[in-house]
Scaffold this motif. Structure first.
Motif, PDB file in Angstrom:
ATOM      1  N   VAL A  17       1.309  -8.848  -0.647  1.00 41.11           N
ATOM      2  CA  VAL A  17       0.306  -9.821  -1.096  1.00 41.11           C
ATOM      3  C   VAL A  17       0.097 -10.935  -0.074  1.00 41.11           C
ATOM      4  CG1 VAL A  17      -0.293 -11.473  -2.895  1.00 41.11           C
ATOM      5  CG2 VAL A  17       0.720  -9.277  -3.520  1.00 41.11           C
ATOM      6  N   PRO A  18       1.151 -11.571   0.454  1.00 44.99           N
ATOM      7  CA  PRO A  18       0.910 -12.564   1.515  1.00 44.99           C
ATOM      8  C   PRO A  18       0.223 -11.968   2.735  1.00 44.99           C
ATOM      9  CG  PRO A  18       3.117 -12.808   0.639  1.00 44.99           C
ATOM     10  CD  PRO A  18       2.569 -11.543   0.064  1.00 44.99           C
ATOM     11  N   LEU A  19       0.608 -10.732   3.103  1.00 43.11           N
ATOM     12  CA  LEU A  19      -0.019 -10.084   4.248  1.00 43.11           C
ATOM     13  C   LEU A  19      -1.503  -9.845   4.003  1.00 43.11           C
ATOM     14  CD1 LEU A  19       0.317  -8.738   7.019  1.00 43.11           C
ATOM     15  CD2 LEU A  19       0.889  -6.619   5.824  1.00 43.11           C
ATOM     16  N   PHE A  20      -1.838  -9.389   2.796  1.00 47.46           N
ATOM     17  CA  PHE A  20      -3.250  -9.163   2.458  1.00 47.46           C
ATOM     18  C   PHE A  20      -4.024 -10.481   2.466  1.00 47.46           C
ATOM     19  CE2 PHE A  20      -6.552  -9.178  -0.824  1.00 47.46           C
ATOM     20  CZ  PHE A  20      -7.370  -8.151  -0.374  1.00 47.46           C
ATOM     21  N   ALA A  21      -3.428 -11.550   1.936  1.00 49.26           N
ATOM     22  CA  ALA A  21      -4.114 -12.841   1.888  1.00 49.26           C
ATOM     23  C   ALA A  21      -4.397 -13.368   3.290  1.00 49.26           C
ATOM     24  CB  ALA A  21      -3.265 -13.846   1.103  1.00 49.26           C
ATOM     25  N   VAL A  22      -3.406 -13.265   4.166  1.00 47.15           N
ATOM     26  CA  VAL A  22      -3.576 -13.767   5.530  1.00 47.15           C
ATOM     27  C   VAL A  22      -4.590 -12.918   6.300  1.00 47.15           C
ATOM     28  CG1 VAL A  22      -2.411 -14.092   7.738  1.00 47.15           C
ATOM     29  CG2 VAL A  22      -1.318 -14.852   5.627  1.00 47.15           C
ATOM     30  N   LEU A  23      -4.483 -11.597   6.181  1.00 47.40           N
ATOM     31  CA  LEU A  23      -5.412 -10.727   6.896  1.00 47.40           C
ATOM     32  C   LEU A  23      -6.849 -10.924   6.421  1.00 47.40           C
ATOM     33  CD1 LEU A  23      -3.461  -7.338   7.167  1.00 47.40           C
ATOM     34  CD2 LEU A  23      -3.965  -8.967   8.986  1.00 47.40           C
ATOM     35  N   SER A  24      -7.025 -11.149   5.141  1.00 47.69           N
ATOM     36  CA  SER A  24      -8.382 -11.283   4.603  1.00 47.69           C
ATOM     37  C   SER A  24      -9.101 -12.508   5.175  1.00 47.69           C
ATOM     38  CB  SER A  24      -8.335 -11.350   3.076  1.00 47.69           C
ATOM     39  OG  SER A  24      -7.600 -12.483   2.645  1.00 47.69           O
ATOM     40  N   ILE A  25      -8.400 -13.647   5.256  1.00 49.96           N
ATOM     41  CA  ILE A  25      -9.075 -14.850   5.769  1.00 49.96           C
ATOM     42  C   ILE A  25      -9.313 -14.747   7.280  1.00 49.96           C
ATOM     43  CG2 ILE A  25      -8.175 -16.279   3.915  1.00 49.96           C
ATOM     44  CD1 ILE A  25      -6.103 -17.402   5.803  1.00 49.96           C
ATOM     45  N   TRP A  26      -8.411 -14.069   8.004  1.00 48.93           N
ATOM     46  CA  TRP A  26      -8.602 -13.905   9.444  1.00 48.93           C
ATOM     47  C   TRP A  26      -9.695 -12.890   9.748  1.00 48.93           C
ATOM     48  CZ3 TRP A  26      -6.960 -16.403  13.744  1.00 48.93           C
ATOM     49  CH2 TRP A  26      -5.962 -17.366  13.579  1.00 48.93           C
ATOM     50  N   ILE A  27      -9.797 -11.839   8.951  1.00 44.30           N
ATOM     51  CA  ILE A  27     -10.844 -10.835   9.179  1.00 44.30           C
ATOM     52  C   ILE A  27     -12.225 -11.431   8.924  1.00 44.30           C
ATOM     53  CG2 ILE A  27     -11.829  -8.691   8.268  1.00 44.30           C
ATOM     54  CD1 ILE A  27      -8.970  -7.679   7.882  1.00 44.30           C
ATOM     55  N   VAL A  28     -12.349 -12.231   7.860  1.00 45.65           N
ATOM     56  CA  VAL A  28     -13.636 -12.869   7.569  1.00 45.65           C
ATOM     57  C   VAL A  28     -14.043 -13.798   8.714  1.00 45.65           C
ATOM     58  CG1 VAL A  28     -14.803 -14.504   6.041  1.00 45.65           C
ATOM     59  CG2 VAL A  28     -13.405 -12.673   5.069  1.00 45.65           C
ATOM     60  N   PHE A  29     -13.074 -14.568   9.220  1.00 47.54           N
ATOM     61  CA  PHE A  29     -13.384 -15.466  10.330  1.00 47.54           C
ATOM     62  C   PHE A  29     -13.745 -14.673  11.589  1.00 47.54           C
ATOM     63  CE2 PHE A  29     -12.263 -18.243  13.903  1.00 47.54           C
ATOM     64  CZ  PHE A  29     -12.981 -19.391  13.559  1.00 47.54           C
ATOM     65  N   TRP A  30     -13.057 -13.559  11.822  1.00 49.85           N
ATOM     66  CA  TRP A  30     -13.362 -12.721  12.988  1.00 49.85           C
ATOM     67  C   TRP A  30     -14.767 -12.145  12.895  1.00 49.85           C
ATOM     68  CZ3 TRP A  30     -14.393  -7.434  13.262  1.00 49.85           C
ATOM     69  CH2 TRP A  30     -14.431  -6.892  14.546  1.00 49.85           C
ATOM     70  N   ILE A  31     -15.183 -11.745  11.696  1.00 50.17           N
ATOM     71  CA  ILE A  31     -16.533 -11.220  11.508  1.00 50.17           C
ATOM     72  C   ILE A  31     -17.576 -12.290  11.821  1.00 50.17           C
ATOM     73  CG2 ILE A  31     -18.172 -10.367   9.783  1.00 50.17           C
ATOM     74  CD1 ILE A  31     -15.832  -8.929   8.433  1.00 50.17           C
ATOM     75  N   GLU A  32     -17.301 -13.530  11.401  1.00 57.65           N
ATOM     76  CA  GLU A  32     -18.223 -14.621  11.696  1.00 57.65           C
ATOM     77  C   GLU A  32     -18.388 -14.825  13.202  1.00 57.65           C
ATOM     78  OE1 GLU A  32     -18.551 -18.152   8.726  1.00 57.65           O
ATOM     79  OE2 GLU A  32     -16.407 -17.707   8.921  1.00 57.65           O
ATOM     80  N   VAL A  33     -17.253 -14.856  13.915  1.00 58.22           N
ATOM     81  CA  VAL A  33     -17.293 -15.093  15.357  1.00 58.22           C
ATOM     82  C   VAL A  33     -17.885 -13.891  16.096  1.00 58.22           C
ATOM     83  CG1 VAL A  33     -15.873 -15.546  17.401  1.00 58.22           C
ATOM     84  CG2 VAL A  33     -15.347 -16.686  15.238  1.00 58.22           C
TER      85      VAL A  33
END
Length: 256
Positions: free
Chosen positions: A26-42
């Motif tokens: 669960v912590p891994l999924f939470a961290v990956l989700s916010i970083w993936i969304v930010f990566w998509i934006e950039v």
């Protein structure tokens, strides 16, 4: 299928704390989700800020679900990454039975409260749910009065106690309304969500029906705690005694 290969230990029947695969996943999924969304934006030049919470407008309610995944900068993202991972792991280790309820209700209630009291601006970031977790873990330990949960509450205060100042408008550009909403939501959930207090292993001398007179160690001490010396007579009586019988040779016996 691969989840079955992960280590999976749950609370025993006695309620003792044990490991579970959710503590990592669960912590891994939470961290990956916010970083993936930010990566998509950039990567693709998107700007998801308009999907944040915009107070008191119907379209702004979509931010209740989307805002925790959206961050305005790398610094904003980094500041939320470690607390989100640590507090989520704490939640799923010590409060496994109510962990998902805390996350779901925390996102909904803190988001709605931010929508009600926030300034007319887009409120984004996972800091709201971070305040939910920190507040819930702290107050739940105090309310339950279990020594491990109280220790965890003190650890949270020691590491993240300075966050309390950011529920007030002390710095421009920070959604203190989202922080305050998360803090209040965690407090409310700590009272509403019930969880069984884990049972701890007790030694024989801690039990109510324990008889000190039957304890082989305490028999060596009197009522005042003084050591009782054993007499030699008692020790000699417990020893195995061996007696030897001799038959003396008669003086008038003849030799062959």
């Amino acid at each position: 299928m691969w989840l079955d290969c992960c280590f999976s230990f749950h609370m025993s029947r006695k309620g003792q704390f044990e490991l579970s695969d959710k503590i990592l996943l669960v912590p891994l999924f939470a961290v990956l989700s916010i970083w993936i969304v930010f990566w998509i934006e950039v990567k693709f030049g998107f700007n998801f800020n308009e999907y944040g919470i915009y107070p008191r407008k119907p379209i702004g309610l979509r931010g209740v679900f989307f805002s925790p995944f959206i961050h305005g900068s790398v610094e904003h993202l980094y500041n939320n990454t470690i607390p989100l991972a640590v507090l989520t792991a704490f939640l799923f280790y010590f409060y496994r039975k109510v962990a998902f309820k805390t996350l779901i209700w925390g996102v909904l209630l803190s988001g709605l409260l931010t929508w009600l009291i926030g300034r007319p601006s887009y409120h984004i970031g996972a800091s709201g749910i971070i305040y939910v977790l920190a507040s819930f873990i702290f107050f739940k330990g105090i309310i339950a009065k279990h020594f491990r949960w109280i220790a965890l509450s003190l650890i949270v205060v020691f590491i993240y106690g300075s966050m309390i100042w950011y529920i007030f408008p002390v710095k421009d550009g920070i959604s203190w309304e989202g922080h305050l909403s998360g803090f209040l939501t965690g407090l409310v959930l700590a009272f509403l969500l019930r969880i069984e207090t884990p049972l701890e292993k007790r030694f024989d001398w801690e039990k109510e029906d324990y008889n000190e007179q039957d304890d082989p160690f305490l028999k060596h001490f009197d009522e005042d705690g003084n050591f009782i010396e054993h007499h030699d007579e008692e020790e000699d009586s417990n020893k195995i005694q061996i007696r030897y019988h001799y038959k003396s040779k008669s003086d008038d016996s003849s030799s062959a």
